[in-house]
Design an enzyme around this catalytic site. Structure first.
Site, PDB file in Angstrom:
ATOM      1  N   PHE A 222       0.859  -1.184   0.000  1.00 20.60           N
ATOM      2  CA  PHE A 222       0.000   0.000   0.000  1.00 20.60           C
ATOM      3  C   PHE A 222       0.895   1.232   0.000  1.00 20.60           C
ATOM      4  O   PHE A 222       1.674   1.449   0.933  1.00 20.60           O
ATOM      5  CB  PHE A 222      -0.919   0.026   1.229  1.00 20.60           C
ATOM      6  CG  PHE A 222      -1.976   1.091   1.124  1.00 20.60           C
ATOM      7  CD1 PHE A 222      -3.210   0.808   0.560  1.00 20.60           C
ATOM      8  CD2 PHE A 222      -1.723   2.386   1.540  1.00 20.60           C
ATOM      9  CE1 PHE A 222      -4.185   1.802   0.431  1.00 20.60           C
ATOM     10  CE2 PHE A 222      -2.688   3.385   1.414  1.00 20.60           C
ATOM     11  CZ  PHE A 222      -3.922   3.085   0.858  1.00 20.60           C
ATOM     12  N   ASP A 328       9.176   3.023   1.859  1.00 28.62           N
ATOM     13  CA  ASP A 328       7.976   3.756   2.267  1.00 28.62           C
ATOM     14  C   ASP A 328       7.767   3.550   3.769  1.00 28.62           C
ATOM     15  O   ASP A 328       7.286   2.516   4.209  1.00 28.62           O
ATOM     16  CB  ASP A 328       6.781   3.236   1.449  1.00 28.62           C
ATOM     17  CG  ASP A 328       5.462   3.901   1.846  1.00 28.62           C
ATOM     18  OD1 ASP A 328       5.418   4.590   2.882  1.00 28.62           O
ATOM     19  OD2 ASP A 328       4.477   3.705   1.108  1.00 28.62           O
TER      20      ASP A 328
HETATM   21  C1  PLP Z   1       2.714   2.637   3.836  1.00 28.63           C
HETATM   22  C2  PLP Z   1       1.798   3.738   3.377  1.00 28.63           C
HETATM   23  N1  PLP Z   1       2.170   4.512   2.346  1.00 28.63           N
HETATM   24  C3  PLP Z   1       1.392   5.521   1.918  1.00 28.63           C
HETATM   25  C4  PLP Z   1       0.178   5.791   2.515  1.00 28.63           C
HETATM   26  C5  PLP Z   1      -0.671   6.915   2.016  1.00 28.63           C
HETATM   27  O1  PLP Z   1      -0.683   7.954   2.915  1.00 28.63           O
HETATM   28  P1  PLP Z   1      -1.855   9.041   2.858  1.00 28.63           P
HETATM   29  O2  PLP Z   1      -3.112   8.342   3.231  1.00 28.63           O
HETATM   30  O3  PLP Z   1      -1.422  10.083   3.818  1.00 28.63           O
HETATM   31  O4  PLP Z   1      -1.896   9.561   1.467  1.00 28.63           O
HETATM   32  C6  PLP Z   1      -0.259   5.007   3.587  1.00 28.63           C
HETATM   33  C7  PLP Z   1      -1.555   5.264   4.228  1.00 28.63           C
HETATM   34  O5  PLP Z   1      -2.082   4.479   4.966  1.00 28.63           O
HETATM   35  C8  PLP Z   1       0.578   3.947   4.036  1.00 28.63           C
HETATM   36  O6  PLP Z   1       0.223   3.158   5.048  1.00 28.63           O
END
Ligand code: PLP
Length: 505
Positions: A222, A328
């Protein structure tokens, strides 16, 4: 009562340093940050959402779609590890605004900086950071982000949300990759002819100006819900439905068994299969791979773990092929796994650091760290109006100060260890219900047999006074704040047991 105390506290906190007696007392030790925190949850309504929450959500429904909302919060009455709702229910919060509250509700350090003179100018005058940054911006970046910069990364790019952090990191990766390709073909934007060919083709969304490069991600990953990041997201189909996607590849993420040390050999084989897929894709993708993006623990996709060895090998595979590695840390970053950055546990030295680390959530500010080589060839390439927000950067500064001063990483490790011990006992007691207990720090999860039972369990937990959430198909995840204390562990274990009994008997 709390509201009264809090408003008194707010007035006091308006004083400049030195802190007020109440503030000093609150900061003296972690058991006293939140003197007003209740001793246990308080559930007043027979269902959550209760009538007041339902009314607030109904009012909201006239203007926005409220169907994903669980209840309406009352932030003035929320304190520390407890969230209050519109009906006066006060729940121990293990969801924490989707894992994004670092220090607890209304933490003295956040209240104090929120009312400081430097916050006032930032609140009143939002800058376009790329063109007219405030004169203090470099020192704010230093204090907020660079003091905890991942090893080997000396640049920071601020953005607006987790998806934006990833998207802008992907753009930086593509620009870097394209510049390298041009260099290999002795092309340069210094030549007006070359530049014109690129500019004209990008206006038609065609190569070479709009090249067909790809980002490689993992299944169940994700990385966000915006156009570019969504193409690397491979979990939660609900967010992908009806949205055009780039034809980018995804490879298998290891499906390891728990406890990790009980299945070391099997897990290593599983990880090798995944690494083989990575290598094959990097070597034979019809479209060139500019970067690989990976979460240290796949969070929304089900709290899927892999070993430090797996990640070190991933770094080796990418480095050998000159492909960038983007880590990430939007959900894993800022302490919840017991190290400030989860990828610290991989044991990479500065020369083998990831090329990019993205962050958001518990940092309150979003963005990405990177190496200097990832600055684009020209100014103004990776850009938008606000490029982040000094308000959130000032909060990030207070967060870092507090994590360091109060040794919160140690607290996370201690409380996480105590929680795991309690949860191991529960898993042994309810083996038909609970399985695959796993965690780092307080970033803990376990599985229940089915999605329906998991969802029913979460509803039951709320009526037992604990707000928590799921991830993946049938996983329950704990995402407490960094200020969860030993005194909360027993409450959590008792209510989890009651929740299991209520759901499974
Ligand atoms: C690992 C990861 N990356 C990116 C995101 C996206 O973040 P946002 O919801 O602030 O756009 C999330 C959101 O849950 C996440 O868990």
């Amino acid at each position: 009562m709390w509201a009264h105390r809090l408003s008194r506290f707010n007035r006091l906190a308006w004083q400049p340093a030195p802190a007020t007696p109440l503030l000093r007392r609150g900061l003296a030790s972690h058991t006293r940050w939140f003197p007003q925190e209740p001793a246990e949850p308080l559930v007043k309504t027979t269902t959550i959402p209760g009538p007041q929450s339902k009314a607030a959500l109904e009012a909201l429904g006239r203007l926005q779609d409220p169907r994903a909302a669980i209840f309406a919060s009352d932030f003035q009455r929320s304190i520390g590890n407890y969230i209050a709702d519109a009906d006066g229910n006060v729940l121990l919060d293990l969801y924490a605004q989707i894992s994004s509250i670092p220090l607890g509700y209304n933490h003295p350090a956040i209240l104090e900086i929120s009312q400081s003179p430097e916050m006032l100018w930032a609140l009143a005058n939002r800058p376009a950071l790329g063109v007219m940054p405030p004169k203090e911006w470099a020192s704010i970046l230093e204090d907020a982000f660079m003091r905890v910069a991942p090893k080997g990364l000396d640049q920071v790019f601020t953005t607006m949300c987790g998806s934006c952090a990833n998207e802008l990191a992907y753009k930086a990766a593509f620009m870097h990759f394209a510049a390298r390709k041009r260099q290999e073909s002795s092309l340069t934007f210094a030549s007006p002819r070359t530049l014109q060919a690129y500019e004209e083709s990008c206006m038609k969304n065609q190569p070479p100006g709009s090249p067909e490069y790809v980002i490689l991600s993992f299944k169940q990953a994700f990385h966000g819900r915006m156009f570019g990041s969504l193409s690397t997201t491979r979990s939660k189909a609900i967010h992908k439905l009806d949205i055009p996607a780039f034809p980018w590849p995804a490879v298998r993420f290891p499906r390891v068994q728990f406890p990790l040390d009980g299945y070391a050999a099997e897990n290593q084989q599983e990880e090798s299969r995944s690494l083989q897929e990575v290598a094959q894709t990097l070597d034979s993708s019809p479209l060139p791979v500019a970067a690989v993006v990976v979460e240290p623990i796949q969070s929304e996709g089900g709290d899927n773990h892999a070993s430090p060895h797996f990640f070190r090998e991933l770094r080796r595979l990418t480095r050998d092929r000159d492909v960038l590695l983007i880590v990430d840390e939007v959900q894993t970053g800022v302490g919840a796994t017991g190290t400030f950055w989860a990828h610290e546990k991989w044991g990479l030295d500065a020369d083998n650091a990831p090329d990019v680390v993205t962050f958001s959530k518990k940092f309150q500010a979003a963005g990405f760290y990177h190496t200097r080589k990832l600055r684009p060839e020209q100014a103004y390439r990776n850009f938008n109006t606000w490029l982040g927000d000094p308000v959130r950067a000032l909060h990030a500064k207070a967060i870092v100060d507090t994590v360091k001063r109060d040794n919160l990483l140690q607290l996370v490790n201690d409380v996480g260890g105590a929680l795991m011990t309690q949860l191991e006992a529960l898993q042994a007691q309810y083996p038909q219900a609970m399985s695959n207990l796993r965690g780092q720090g307080t970033f803990i999860a376990f599985d229940l047999p089915s999605t329906d039972q998991r969802n029913q369990f979460l509803t039951n937990m709320r009526s037992l006074g604990v707000n928590m959430a799921g991830c993946g198909d049938h996983t329950v995840r704990l995402r407490p704040m960094l200020v969860l204390q030993p005194k909360h562990v027993g409450i959590i274990a008792d209510r989890l047991e009651a929740g299991l009994k209520r759901t499974f008997t």
